[in-house]
Design an enzyme around this catalytic site. Structure first.
Site, PDB file in Angstrom:
ATOM      1  CD  GLU A   1      49.950  40.818  47.826  1.00 22.28           C
ATOM      2  OE1 GLU A   1      49.206  41.749  48.163  1.00 22.28           O
ATOM      3  OE2 GLU A   1      49.567  39.834  47.164  1.00 22.28           O
TER       4      GLU A   1
ATOM      5  CG  HIS B   1      40.701  35.022  38.037  1.00 21.52           C
ATOM      6  ND1 HIS B   1      39.833  35.747  38.814  1.00 21.52           N
ATOM      7  CD2 HIS B   1      41.898  35.050  38.687  1.00 21.52           C
ATOM      8  CE1 HIS B   1      40.486  36.210  39.882  1.00 21.52           C
ATOM      9  NE2 HIS B   1      41.724  35.808  39.831  1.00 21.52           N
ATOM     10  CG  HIS B   2      40.277  28.607  38.970  1.00 18.06           C
ATOM     11  ND1 HIS B   2      40.938  27.440  38.644  1.00 18.06           N
ATOM     12  CD2 HIS B   2      39.183  28.660  38.174  1.00 18.06           C
ATOM     13  CE1 HIS B   2      40.263  26.802  37.698  1.00 18.06           C
ATOM     14  NE2 HIS B   2      39.186  27.530  37.388  1.00 18.06           N
ATOM     15  CD  GLU B   3      41.031  35.462  44.862  1.00 23.22           C
ATOM     16  OE1 GLU B   3      41.840  36.120  44.212  1.00 23.22           O
ATOM     17  OE2 GLU B   3      41.333  34.872  45.938  1.00 23.22           O
TER      18      GLU B   3
ATOM     19  CG  HIS C   1      48.104  37.099  41.520  1.00 20.02           C
ATOM     20  ND1 HIS C   1      47.985  38.462  41.554  1.00 20.02           N
ATOM     21  CD2 HIS C   1      48.712  36.801  40.345  1.00 20.02           C
ATOM     22  CE1 HIS C   1      48.482  38.963  40.448  1.00 20.02           C
ATOM     23  NE2 HIS C   1      48.924  37.987  39.684  1.00 20.02           N
TER      24      HIS C   1
ATOM     25  CD  GLU D   1      49.960  39.648  43.724  1.00 15.01           C
ATOM     26  OE1 GLU D   1      49.471  40.752  43.502  1.00 15.01           O
ATOM     27  OE2 GLU D   1      49.402  38.816  44.465  1.00 15.01           O
TER      28      GLU D   1
ATOM     29  CD  GLU E   1      47.031  43.404  44.130  1.00 13.88           C
ATOM     30  OE1 GLU E   1      46.093  42.927  43.454  1.00 13.88           O
ATOM     31  OE2 GLU E   1      47.548  42.790  45.083  1.00 13.88           O
TER      32      GLU E   1
HETATM   33  C1  NOJ Z   1      44.518  39.773  44.416  1.00 11.35           C
HETATM   34  C2  NOJ Z   1      45.302  39.619  43.162  1.00 11.35           C
HETATM   35  O1  NOJ Z   1      46.654  40.001  43.348  1.00 11.35           O
HETATM   36  C3  NOJ Z   1      44.661  40.464  42.089  1.00 11.35           C
HETATM   37  O2  NOJ Z   1      45.428  40.412  40.897  1.00 11.35           O
HETATM   38  C4  NOJ Z   1      43.266  39.970  41.859  1.00 11.35           C
HETATM   39  O3  NOJ Z   1      42.631  40.846  40.931  1.00 11.35           O
HETATM   40  C5  NOJ Z   1      42.466  39.983  43.156  1.00 11.35           C
HETATM   41  N1  NOJ Z   1      43.167  39.315  44.204  1.00 11.35           N
HETATM   42  C6  NOJ Z   1      41.115  39.315  42.976  1.00 11.35           C
HETATM   43  O4  NOJ Z   1      41.295  37.977  42.604  1.00 11.35           O
HETATM   44 CA    CA Z   2      47.845  40.228  45.479  1.00 11.83          CA
END
Ligand code: NOJ
Ligand code: CA
Length: 561
Positions: free
Chosen positions: A180, A382-384, A452, A471, A477
Site C-alpha cells: 500500500e 467479511h473476515h477481518e 485485502h 487489494e 480508503e
Molecule cells: C483494510 C481493508 O483494506 C479495508 O477494506 C477494510 O475495510 C479494513 N481493513 C477493515 O477490515
Molecule cells: Ca488495506
C-alpha cells in the site's frame, strides 16, 4: 471450466545450440528463442558459475546475471558447474479462462531445461527451466530429488537482474508486509529496494516489467540493488522470523521469475505471460464462480459515518444491510459487502479478537442472508483477522461453513496488522501458504475470495478461479483518512501492480469533498475520472464504493449500472 481446445504438443529434444569453447569441448552456453525469434534467454557458465541473460530483438535487456542458492545447512549451490544436459521443447496451446479479459488465451513459447551439475563433491544438480515467449521470458529453478539435497533451508536465492542501463522505473518499496504505497518514478539507480512488479522504460523506448508467476509454497521476491554493479539487483526473499527464506524439500520447483517486454506500454497490459506460467484450473465445476459488481457497508466506516463496532453509529445493522440489498436489487448490482457484522472490533490487536461466527446483537446474519437470497443479491461476507492469521486458520473451517450454510458465495478477507505468529511477514512463505490454505478451503465450499492485505497476484487465479480479486494496492480508503492518493496514482497501476492480476481498488466515489464527515479530506479526482476507473482498474469483482444515498438519483450512476 478449463478446457484445452487445441492440443499441446511437445517436440522433445532438439539439437543443442551452445558453443563449445571450453577445455575438452565442454558446452558452456545454451540459448532458447521465442517462437518469433525476438526474445532470447541464454544460460552461460563463467568459471563454473551459472549466469543467465535476456535479449529482445538485438537489444540486451539483462546482462549475464548470477543464478543459484545458498542454504543454511548445505554448501552453496552457485558454482563448480558443468552443463550436463539441455532439453528443448515447444508449446502451443489455447485455453479458456473462467473469467478474464479475453475469452481464450494462447500459450505459445519455446522451453529449455538446462541441467547444471557440480563437477566435484556431491555432484549436485540444479536445473534452469526457461520459457521464451514473444513478449518475455519466465525462468525457474528445479531441484530434483537427489542425494545430498533433501530437506532444504534456503538462506538466499542468488538470482540477479543486471539491467542494461539506468532505465526509468516505476516501483514501490520492498516492504515485507504491505504493497500500500505510492509508486515512485525514478531512475533504476535510485531504486533502494522494490516489491514487484517493477516496470521500466529503456532509453530505446522498450518497456519491461519484472515480476514472478505461480508463487506457491515459497517466499515472495523483492529486488534489492547490488552494491558494486550499477543498475543491478538481486532477489531478496521475504524471511521467516529466524532469517531463513524458504523451507522446502526436493523435488522443488520455484516460482517463475518473469521479465515481460513490449514496444509500447499497452503491450505489457495485453500480455498473458503471468497466467500462462500457472497451472491449469484444478476445480472440476466452476459454474458458481461469477464476476459481479458490489456495493457495501464499507466507505461509511472509513469516512466516519459508521463504526465497525457496535454502538450508536454501527453500520452493519440488519436494517442497513437490507437497505443496501434493496439498492443493489433495484440497480442490478450483484452483491452487498457487510463489514463490521461480527464481534471483536473493539478488541482489535488482541490475540483471537475475532471468532468469525458471532454477529453483533443488532445484526441478524441469517435474516440478512435470507433477504439477500430472496432479492437475488449475493451477500458478501467479511473476515477481518487484524493480522492474526494463525488464529484465523484455526477457525476458518467453522467460519466458512457458517457462510456456506447461509448461501454466501463470496467472502472478503483482511489482514490489517502485524502477523501472528509474530515475526512472520505478509509476504513470507508462511503467509503465502496461509493464503493458499484459505483459498482451497473456500473453493471446497464454493466460495469466491476478495483478499485485502494479500500476497501479490502471480496468476494463481488460473488454477483457482475463485481467487477473484485482491487489494495489495494503496486503494480508495487512503482518500478517507490520509493526505490521499494523487491523481497520477491510478494511471500507473495498470502498468505495474495490475500486471500481476486484478485489484480491488474500490472506485466510484461520487461525493468527492466528503464535507459531511471528513471536511479536512477530499478525493483528489473528478467524477468523470471515478467512472473511468471502472474501465481502467479491472477487477472481476468490482466495488461501487460510495454510499447508496450518493448514487440514488445521480445521473452518472447509470454508467456504473
Ligand atoms: C483494510 C481493508 O483494506 C479495508 O477494506 C477494510 O475495510 C479494513 N481493513 C477493515 O477490515
Ligand atoms: Ca488495506
Amino acid at each position: 471450466m478449463f478446457r484445452t481446445i487445441a492440443a499441446a504438443f511437445f517436440l522433445g529434444v532438439i539439437a543443442l545450440t551452445g558453443t563449445a569453447d571450453a577445455p575438452g569441448n565442454a558446452r558452456t552456453e545454451a540459448t532458447v528463442e521465442s517462437p518469433d525469434g525476438g526474445t532470447k534467454f541464454t544460460v552461460s557458465l563463467h568459471s563454473g558459475e551459472a549466469r543467465y541473460g535476456i535479449a529482445y530483438r538485438g537489444a540486451v535487456l539483462i546482462n549475464p546475471s548470477r543464478l543459484g542458492f545458498r542454504f543454511g545447512g548445505e554448501p552453496p549451490l552457485v558454482g563448480g558447474f558443468a552443463i550436463a544436459d539441455v532439453q528443448n521443447s515447444s508449446r502451443d496451446e489455447v485455453w479458456e479462462p473462467v473469467w478474464g479479459q479475453s475469452s481464450s488465451i494462447r500459450d505459445h513459447c519455446k522451453e529449455m531445461t538446462v541441467t547444471l551439475q557440480e563437477t566435484e563433491g556431491e555432484r549436485r544438480i540444479l536445473q534452469i527451466v526457461a520459457r521464451a515467449y514473444n513478449d518475455g521470458v519466465g525462468f525457474r529453478y528445479v531441484l530434483p530429488l537427489q542425494p545430498g539435497l533433501d530437506a532444504l533451508d534456503i538462506a538466499s536465492e542468488e538470482t540477479e537482474f543486471r539491467f542494461s542501463g539506468d532505465h526509468i522505473a516505476w516501483w514501490i518499496p520492498d516492504d515485507y508486509d504491505s504493497y500500500e504505497h505510492l509508486y515512485r518514478e525514478t531512475r533504476l539507480s535510485e531504486v533502494t529496494g522494490a516489491n514487484t512488479p517493477v516496470t521500466m522504460r529503456t532509453s530505446e523506448g522498450l518497456y519491461l516489467s519484472v515480476h514472478e508467476a505461480n508463487l506457491t509454497n515459497y517466499a515472495g521476491m523483492t529486488l534489492v540493488p547490488l552494491k558494486d554493479v550499477p543498475n543491478a539487483f538481486r532477489a531478496e526473499l521475504v524471511p521467516w522470523p529466524d532469517g531463513t527464506k524458504v523451507l522446502a524439500s526436493t523435488p522443488l520447483s520455484t516460482p517463475w521469475r518473469t521479465v515481460q517486454v513490449a514496444e509500447r506500454p499497452g503491450g505489457l497490459v495485453e500480455s498473458d505471460l503471468i497466467l500462462n506460467l500457472n497451472e491449469p484450473c484444478v476445480l472440476e465445476d466452476t459454474s458458481w464462480v461469477k464476476p459481479m459488481k458490489y456495493v457495501g457497508i464499507w466507505w461509511g466506516m472509513h469516512t466516519g459515518k459508521y463504526s465497525w463496532h457496535e454502538g450508536p453509529t454501527h453500520g452493519a445493522t440488519t436494517e442497513n444491510a437490507k437497505r443496501h440489498i434493496d439498492f443493489a436489487r433495484d440497480h442490478g448490482i450483484g452483491g452487498v459487502l457487510v463489514e463490521g457484522w461480527n464481534t471483536g472490533w473493539n478488541r482489535w490487536g488482541a490475540r483471537g479478537a475475532f471468532d468469525y461466527v458471532t454477529p453483533y446483537d443488532d445484526f441478524d446474519l441469517s435474516k440478512v442472508a435470507g433477504y439477500a437470497e430472496e432479492s437475488g443479491v449475493a451477500l458478501i461476507g467479511h473476515h477481518e483477522t487484524g493480522g492474526d492469521a494463525q488464529d484465523y486458520e484455526s477457525r476458518v473451517d467453522e467460519a466458512l461453513d457458517l457462510y456456506a450454510s447461509l448461501g454466501v458465495t463470496a467472502v472478503k478477507t483482511g489482514y490489517a496488522g502485524g502477523i501472528y505468529p509474530r515475526g512472520q511477514h505478509h509476504h513470507g512463505q508462511w503467509m503465502v501458504q496461509h493464503y493458499r490454505t484459505v483459498l482451497e478451503k473456500a473453493a471446497e465450499r464454493r466460495i469466491m475470495l476478495d483478499v485485502h492485505e494479500p500476497i501479490k497476484p502471480t496468476g494463481i487465479s488460473r488454477t483457482y478461479p475463485n481467487m477473484m480479486t485482491r487489494e495489495g494496492v494503496r486503494g480508495m480508503e487512503y482518500n478517507a483518512w490520509s493526505e490521499g492518493n494523487p491523481p497520477e496514482h491510478t494511471t500507473i497501476l495498470p502498468f505495474t501492480r495490475m500486471l500481476g492480476g486484478p485489484l480491488d481498488y474500490t472506485p466510484g466515489i461520487f461525493d468527492l469533498m466528503l464535507d459531511d464527515y471528513k471536511p479536512e479530506n477530499r478525493v483528489h479526482t473528478t467524477l468523470a475520472k471515478q467512472l473511468a476507473l471502472f474501465v481502467v482498474l479491472w477487477s472481476p469483482v468490482q466495488m461501487a464504493a460510495d454510499l447508496p444515498e450518493n448514487y440514488e438519483d445521480h445521473p452518472a450512476f447509470e454508467f456504473i449500472e
